[in-house]
Design an enzyme around this catalytic site. Sequence first.
Site, PDB file in Angstrom:
ATOM      1  N   ASP A 102     -21.941  20.078  14.439  1.00  0.00           N
ATOM      2  CA  ASP A 102     -20.590  19.778  14.882  1.00  0.00           C
ATOM      3  C   ASP A 102     -20.100  18.555  14.092  1.00  0.00           C
ATOM      4  O   ASP A 102     -20.281  18.491  12.887  1.00  0.00           O
ATOM      5  CB  ASP A 102     -20.598  19.559  16.407  1.00  0.00           C
ATOM      6  CG  ASP A 102     -19.225  19.433  17.024  1.00  0.00           C
ATOM      7  OD1 ASP A 102     -18.480  20.430  16.996  1.00  0.00           O
ATOM      8  OD2 ASP A 102     -18.902  18.359  17.529  1.00  0.00           O
ATOM      9  N   TYR A 230     -12.462  12.907  17.699  1.00  0.00           N
ATOM     10  CA  TYR A 230     -11.153  13.566  17.775  1.00  0.00           C
ATOM     11  C   TYR A 230      -9.997  12.700  17.273  1.00  0.00           C
ATOM     12  O   TYR A 230      -9.237  13.111  16.391  1.00  0.00           O
ATOM     13  CB  TYR A 230     -10.917  14.069  19.205  1.00  0.00           C
ATOM     14  CG  TYR A 230     -12.004  15.042  19.592  1.00  0.00           C
ATOM     15  CD1 TYR A 230     -12.042  16.316  19.045  1.00  0.00           C
ATOM     16  CD2 TYR A 230     -13.050  14.648  20.428  1.00  0.00           C
ATOM     17  CE1 TYR A 230     -13.075  17.186  19.342  1.00  0.00           C
ATOM     18  CE2 TYR A 230     -14.085  15.519  20.727  1.00  0.00           C
ATOM     19  CZ  TYR A 230     -14.100  16.784  20.170  1.00  0.00           C
ATOM     20  OH  TYR A 230     -15.126  17.639  20.437  1.00  0.00           O
ATOM     21  N   HIS A 290     -21.359  28.460  18.590  1.00  0.00           N
ATOM     22  CA  HIS A 290     -21.248  27.084  18.109  1.00  0.00           C
ATOM     23  C   HIS A 290     -22.497  26.260  18.414  1.00  0.00           C
ATOM     24  O   HIS A 290     -22.718  25.217  17.793  1.00  0.00           O
ATOM     25  CB  HIS A 290     -20.006  26.417  18.724  1.00  0.00           C
ATOM     26  CG  HIS A 290     -19.654  25.105  18.100  1.00  0.00           C
ATOM     27  ND1 HIS A 290     -19.368  24.968  16.750  1.00  0.00           N
ATOM     28  CD2 HIS A 290     -19.546  23.850  18.627  1.00  0.00           C
ATOM     29  CE1 HIS A 290     -19.092  23.701  16.485  1.00  0.00           C
ATOM     30  NE2 HIS A 290     -19.198  23.005  17.601  1.00  0.00           N
TER      31      HIS A 290
END
Length: 313
Positions: A102, A230, A290
């Site tokens: 990730d 983010y 994922h």
Amino acid sequence: MENIEHKHVDVKGLKLHVAQIGSGPKVVVFLHGFPEIWYTWRHQMLAVANNGYRAIAFDFRGYGLSDQPAEPEKATFQDLIDDIIGVLDSLGIDKAFLVGKDFGAIPAYLVSAVQPERVSGVVTLGVPFILPGPSAIKNHLLPKGFYISRWQELGRAEADFGRFDVKTVIRNIYTLFSRSEVPIASDDQEIMDLFDPSVPLPPWFSEQDLSVYASLYEKSGFRYALQVPYRTLPVDIGITDPKATAPALLIMGEKDYVLNFPGMEDYIRSGEVKKFVPDLDIIFLKEGNHFVHEQNPEQVNELIIAFLDKHSV
């Protein structure tokens, strides 16, 4: 798991939590994503240690048992690069393989680009090479309820997550993000509202696993995690024309929702990603999602160990 040792090391005034197992000069450093933590690598750490490698996984600053920086809102991906180099220095390691999942993939490649002498090879799962900056993720090509867009709004995810206890937030994210669809909320929803309470945990993720994750995020909260990755994804950290020249392997699940980001699958399959990572092999796992390293650990472990063995001196 009981043979994994835990300690803290000092990196730029912060104490970072490090888990390790195995010994010897061949070192593998595992880098987690979100909502993961060092524990996400439990299967891989044991496997590589059993094959003659020293396995290290740490909690990035602001995550789990590592210290929080004083001003998380000023953090960028440069801090994660500093964490990796700092952990290597603190443990007296000159060179290591980096395995990132990730957002952990981003600093793995960037360390390889800016300090290539420290990196024996790079393996990433779920995310290819991405350079932080305004064009890192094409939010504008997805509906405004795209989860990254929502989590980049100051206060919005805090309010959304704050309706639930930490364990419920982790459960919801793990369940939602195991699907192949990109999480997108409608105008009258928040991201946590996308979760169907009747859906069980994935079969490869136990209640015990969930409890471990929850206990670590109860310690750290989500404040730093929402900043990095983010809210700092669009921030240019001053790296120009990067080339990650170390041998590299990208493992993608065919059912990973990231492949449905605008342009992402073509970027990988066309080989455009090799402009930045020229010595890159790419492997797609048919049923992988994922969290493929937890979903299919034996298959992923075989791929990682074959890569390590091929490129170990």
